[in-house]
Design a protein around this motif. Structure first.
Motif, PDB file in Angstrom:
ATOM      1  N   CYS A  54      88.955  12.353  68.887  1.00  0.00           N
ATOM      2  CA  CYS A  54      87.626  12.546  68.307  1.00  0.00           C
ATOM      3  C   CYS A  54      87.389  11.734  67.037  1.00  0.00           C
ATOM      4  CB  CYS A  54      87.385  14.025  68.022  1.00  0.00           C
ATOM      5  SG  CYS A  54      88.761  14.842  67.187  1.00  0.00           S
ATOM      6  N   CYS A  55      88.423  11.433  66.295  1.00  0.00           N
ATOM      7  CA  CYS A  55      88.213  10.753  65.008  1.00  0.00           C
ATOM      8  C   CYS A  55      89.129   9.566  64.790  1.00  0.00           C
ATOM      9  CB  CYS A  55      88.330  11.743  63.863  1.00  0.00           C
ATOM     10  SG  CYS A  55      89.853  12.704  63.841  1.00  0.00           S
TER      11      CYS A  55
ATOM     12  N   VAL B 105      88.911  18.197  58.682  1.00  0.00           N
ATOM     13  CA  VAL B 105      87.637  17.618  59.127  1.00  0.00           C
ATOM     14  C   VAL B 105      86.690  18.721  59.583  1.00  0.00           C
ATOM     15  CG1 VAL B 105      88.714  15.425  59.780  1.00  0.00           C
ATOM     16  CG2 VAL B 105      88.469  17.226  61.479  1.00  0.00           C
TER      17      VAL B 105
ATOM     18  N   HIS C 235      84.596  18.502  62.345  1.00  0.00           N
ATOM     19  CA  HIS C 235      84.169  18.397  63.735  1.00  0.00           C
ATOM     20  C   HIS C 235      85.198  19.042  64.662  1.00  0.00           C
ATOM     21  CE1 HIS C 235      86.573  14.672  63.056  1.00  0.00           C
ATOM     22  NE2 HIS C 235      87.084  15.011  64.239  1.00  0.00           N
TER      23      HIS C 235
END
Length: 110
Positions: free
Chosen positions: A36-37, A51, A53
């Protein structure tokens, strides 16, 4: 396998072999790049605390990408290499925590 000399590991690290405040045994030396990141964390708890998210799982068709880091030798493994490593680094032989397999569903689509 790839070799990463300097890679930022995000989260609450306690040493330079990727151990964190959540997992600190001798064998807790793996960091995972989150899909995701595109950032390395020692564990899912560090990701959640760092984070804002949600975790996105690595899709199976991306398991040939480098996404796992051996904290001992800094070799980067593909997900496939990691999942078939028998809980040890194929580059340096350092033992990985075999109980990490209990959390694979938090990182990789199965």
């Amino acid at each position: 396998m790839g070799y990463l000399k300097e890679t930022e590991i995000k989260g609450k690290l306690v040493d330079n072999e990727t151990r964190c405040v959540h997992y600190q045994t001798e064998k807790d030396i793996v960091a995972i790049k989150f899909y995701c990141c595109d950032s390395y964390f020692p564990c899912f708890k560090c990701h959640e605390e760092t984070v804002s998210h949600d975790i996105q799982l690595w899709p199976m068709n991306k398991w040939n990408e480098f996404a796992v880091l051996c904290g001992s030798c800094k070799t980067e493994l593909t997900i496939n290499q990691y999942l078939t490593s028998n809980s040890s680094c194929p580059s340096c032989g350092s033992a990985f925590n075999d109980k990490c397999s209990l959390h694979h569903h938090l990182y990789f689509q199965v």
